[in-house]
Design a protein around this motif. Structure first.
Motif, PDB file in Angstrom:
ATOM      1  N   LYS A 142      30.866  28.897  31.329  1.00  0.00           N
ATOM      2  CA  LYS A 142      30.013  29.523  30.460  1.00  0.00           C
ATOM      3  C   LYS A 142      30.454  29.375  29.184  1.00  0.00           C
ATOM      4  O   LYS A 142      29.268  29.012  28.359  1.00  0.00           O
TER       5      LYS A 142
ATOM      6  N   LEU B 224      33.838  29.937  36.313  1.00  0.00           N
ATOM      7  CA  LEU B 224      32.490  30.415  35.505  1.00  0.00           C
ATOM      8  C   LEU B 224      32.793  30.611  34.491  1.00  0.00           C
ATOM      9  O   LEU B 224      31.804  30.631  33.655  1.00  0.00           O
ATOM     10  N   SER B 225      33.847  31.557  33.727  1.00  0.00           N
ATOM     11  CA  SER B 225      33.998  31.497  32.378  1.00  0.00           C
ATOM     12  C   SER B 225      34.258  30.323  31.856  1.00  0.00           C
ATOM     13  O   SER B 225      33.480  30.068  30.684  1.00  0.00           O
TER      14      SER B 225
ATOM     15  N   ILE C 190      38.624  34.992  44.225  1.00  0.00           N
ATOM     16  CA  ILE C 190      37.611  35.505  43.080  1.00  0.00           C
ATOM     17  C   ILE C 190      37.902  35.384  41.606  1.00  0.00           C
ATOM     18  O   ILE C 190      37.208  34.958  40.852  1.00  0.00           O
ATOM     19  N   LYS C 191      39.414  35.448  41.401  1.00  0.00           N
ATOM     20  CA  LYS C 191      39.907  35.314  40.049  1.00  0.00           C
ATOM     21  C   LYS C 191      39.753  33.629  39.875  1.00  0.00           C
ATOM     22  O   LYS C 191      39.135  33.633  38.470  1.00  0.00           O
ATOM     23  N   GLU C 192      39.667  32.855  40.562  1.00  0.00           N
ATOM     24  CA  GLU C 192      39.832  31.432  40.238  1.00  0.00           C
ATOM     25  C   GLU C 192      38.123  31.158  40.202  1.00  0.00           C
ATOM     26  O   GLU C 192      37.880  30.559  39.056  1.00  0.00           O
ATOM     27  N   THR C 193      37.298  31.630  40.936  1.00  0.00           N
ATOM     28  CA  THR C 193      35.863  31.634  40.534  1.00  0.00           C
ATOM     29  C   THR C 193      35.470  32.174  39.200  1.00  0.00           C
ATOM     30  O   THR C 193      34.550  31.672  38.458  1.00  0.00           O
ATOM     31  N   ILE C 194      36.059  33.399  39.041  1.00  0.00           N
ATOM     32  CA  ILE C 194      35.467  33.927  37.747  1.00  0.00           C
ATOM     33  C   ILE C 194      36.020  32.981  36.476  1.00  0.00           C
ATOM     34  O   ILE C 194      35.490  32.822  35.579  1.00  0.00           O
ATOM     35  N   GLU C 195      37.315  32.527  36.663  1.00  0.00           N
ATOM     36  CA  GLU C 195      37.671  31.591  35.652  1.00  0.00           C
ATOM     37  C   GLU C 195      36.965  30.417  35.661  1.00  0.00           C
ATOM     38  O   GLU C 195      36.735  29.881  34.357  1.00  0.00           O
TER      39      GLU C 195
END
Length: 172
Positions: free
Chosen positions: A84, A80-81, A73-78
């Motif tokens: 973005k 996606l960030s 999830i952290k890698e996915t968030i990074e």
């Protein structure tokens, strides 16, 4: 009596010993029961310990699985960030280009309007020049007509003179 006292004493001692032996046996039986109870308790505690160790292992495995999920999830968030930020940059660039195009469109509209005004002015000027030329041509035509009329009057007059001359047999 002395014997009986001794016997009584012996009997009392024997009774005391029997009582003490009974109490000792009872205590021993109680100890055996307690040891058995302790052994059962220890066995139960060991079973509980094994169950808790299994539960701890299960929880640790779940925790490790959750850690993997958290890392994912952290890698996915990074990711996606980062996407973005990239998209925000593209949006800013696109908006800048759009604004530049709007300025160019506005400039082109103003240029087009100016050219239309100039074109209208040129057309009006041409029409005025043509009107002036037409007026000049009309004025010249009127002069030619006047001159032609004068010439025709003279020609008619001259024809009349010639006719009279001829009618009068050539006498002046």
């Amino acid at each position: 009596m002395a014997q009986s006292d001794d016997e009584e004493e012996d009997e009392d001692d024997e009774e005391i010993l029997t009582m003490e032996l009974g109490e000792a046996e009872q205590s021993r039986d109680d100890l055996v029961v307690r040891v058995v109870d302790l052994n059962k308790t220890i066995a139960n505690l060991e079973k509980e310990k094994e169950a808790l160790n299994e539960r701890i292992t299960s929880v640790e495995n779940e925790r490790e699985d959750l850690m993997v999920v958290v890392v994912d999830i952290k890698e996915t968030i990074e990711g996606l960030s980062n996407e973005k930020h990239t998209l925000e940059g593209k949006i800013a660039t696109t908006e800048k280009k759009r604004d530049d195009l709007l300025v160019i469109c506005t400039d082109l509209e103003e240029t087009f309007e100016g050219l239309n005004r100039e074109h209208r002015n040129v057309i009006l000027e041409k029409e005025r020049n043509e009107l002036k030329k037409n007026q000049q041509l009309q004025a010249e035509l009127e002069k030619v007509i006047i001159d032609l009329n004068k010439s025709l009057k003279w020609t008619w007059s001259s024809d009349a003179v010639t006719a009279m001359y001829l009618n009068n047999s050539g006498n002046r």
